[in-house]
Design a protein around this motif. Structure first.
Motif, short mmCIF file in Angstrom:
data_model
loop_
_atom_site.label_atom_id
_atom_site.label_comp_id
_atom_site.label_asym_id
_atom_site.label_seq_id
_atom_site.Cartn_x
_atom_site.Cartn_y
_atom_site.Cartn_z
N GLU A 197 0.84 -1.22 0.00
CA GLU A 197 0.00 0.00 0.00
C GLU A 197 0.86 1.26 0.00
O GLU A 197 0.53 2.26 -0.63
N ALA A 198 1.99 1.20 0.71
CA ALA A 198 2.87 2.38 0.76
C ALA A 198 3.42 2.69 -0.63
O ALA A 198 3.60 3.87 -0.99
N LEU A 199 3.68 1.66 -1.43
CA LEU A 199 4.18 1.91 -2.79
C LEU A 199 3.11 2.60 -3.63
O LEU A 199 3.40 3.52 -4.40
N ILE A 200 1.86 2.16 -3.50
CA ILE A 200 0.77 2.79 -4.27
C ILE A 200 0.59 4.23 -3.81
O ILE A 200 0.41 5.14 -4.63
N ALA A 201 0.66 4.44 -2.49
CA ALA A 201 0.48 5.81 -1.97
C ALA A 201 1.58 6.74 -2.46
O ALA A 201 1.38 7.95 -2.60
N ALA A 202 2.76 6.18 -2.75
CA ALA A 202 3.89 7.01 -3.19
C ALA A 202 3.84 7.30 -4.70
O ALA A 202 4.73 7.97 -5.22
#
Ligand code: SF4
Length: 385
Positions: free
Chosen positions: A189-194
């Protein structure tokens, strides 16, 4: 305070993917617009083609899926056609892909989607909420994230085998990913948020990185866009991740199978119950060999117990070894002559006498496909003598 999640630059990943990713319409046709171009962030794709691809990809690699997807889209070109399809036709179209419950659930999910208002190639009536997709049979969180991010660029993460492997190596994670699912979802999820506005591209890039560079064996770390941020690579232990539990030895059984012919030259097949492994598929009858039992006795006994018939067990036709994820089976197959008793479906949905040349009309598991091939070979030899 928001949780700090250490992930490498998505920009580096996306730059790599724009040049090296699997962005060829011949490889992933469901990811392209009708004009053959990759979708812009605001474009929607036909969710039906994406849904079929995502379900097929759940346990199968892209190169294997592609011809099946193409054939499927010719046979069931739109959601409505699949929703109305007979389950036997659906299983026949899936034949050879394995994990057949996926096909039956996809068939059922199509009916539910139609009931929700989805139809045709028009994406506007399709559900956009994650919960709506999670309510469908056979659709888990990663598949739903894959469908929504691919079709609508919805900012949802995925966590398939490729992504788990990449993340496990980036973080040099010390336990098997399946035992740290919550942590792995946070990283994904952190990758998508970035990557605001680029969920579709980011998920595709992650999968492509896992499939082409961060492969299970011999990963190409030297040309990986994330090599500067990868803990496993820094330690020189890329292949040690993901950590796995010690392999279990698979149980092994011998199955006696009878290819029973009657005087009209027809062969007896039965349809498995819908529940359980290979549910709804057809097969040649048989069952497990008991300790100390001679295989011809196994076959005669199983046919008596499961079909209420008496047979004469003749020569061996073929032996087929087949490994499933949880067990290994050896099928020892004998030709049999029907002697007496009207076949009854005592342990199956139905039994049928069919002409050997019509066996192709029924969906069979992979191991039975080899038996059919051997049977046709046997008839050819007979005709030549
Ligand atoms: S550096 Fe190697 S192990 Fe790390 S993510 Fe890249 S390919 Fe995978």
């Amino acid at each position: 305070m928001p949780l700090e999640i250490a992930v490498p630059s998505t920009q580096a990943l996306l730059s790599w993917w724009e040049n090296e990713g699997r962005r060829d319409p011949a490889q992933k046709p469901w990811m392209f617009k009708a004009d053959g171009l990759w979708p812009e962030p605001d474009d929607a794709l036909d969710p039906y083609g994406v849904l079929v691809a995502e379900v097929m990809l759940q346990q199968t690699q892209l190169q294997v899926v592609l011809p099946y997807w193409t054939r499927w889209m010719e046979r069931f070109p739109q959601l409505d056609a699949l929703a109305e399809a007979d389950e036997q036709d659906v299983l026949l179209c899936w034949q050879g892909l394995g994990y057949y419950s996926r096909a039956r659930r996809l068939n059922a999910a199509a009916g539910m989607l139609v009931a929700m208002g989805a139809s045709g190639a028009d994406p506007s009536g399709w559900p956009r909420a994650l919960d709506s997709w999670l309510a469908l049979p056979g659709i888990g969180r990663s598949t739903a994230g894959g469908i929504l991010s691919s079709a609508f660029n919805t900012p949802l993460a995925i966590l398939d085998g490729n992504v788990r492997r990449v993340l496990a190596r980036l973080q040099a994670h010390p336990t098997p990913p399946m035992r740290a699912q919550a942590q792995f979802w946070l990283w994904s999820e952190a990758l998508i948020a970035a990557a605001p506005g680029r969920a579709r591209d980011c998920n595709q890039a992650l999968m492509d990185l896992g499939a082409t560079l961060c492969t299970p064996r011999n990963p190409s770390c030297g040309i990986c866009p994330w090599s500067d941020h990868c803990a496993a690579y820094a330690a020189g232990t890329s292949e040690a991740y993901p950590v796995t539990d010690a392999p279990r030895s698979l149980p092994f059984s011998v199955i006696g199978v009878g290819v029973v012919l009657n005087q009209a030259g027809e062969v007896l097949i039965d349809q498995r119950l819908n529940e359980g492994l290979l549910g709804g598929l057809w097969e040649f009858p048989g069952g497990k060999q008991e300790p100390e039992e001679v295989i011809t006795d196994t076959i005669a006994r199983e046919l008596r117990e499961e079909l209420a018939i008496e047979v004469a067990v003749d020569q061996e036709l073929i032996t087929v070894d087949h490994a499933y994820s949880h067990k290994k089976l050896r099928f020892i197959v004998h030709l049999c002559r029907w002697v007496s008793g009207e076949p009854q479906p005592l342990a199956s949905q139905q039994v049928l006498w069919v002409k050997p040349e019509e066996l192709g009309k029924y969906p069979f598991p992979a191991a039975n496909a080899r038996i059919i091939e051997a049977l046709h070979g046997h008839f050819k030899e007979l005709a030549a003598t």
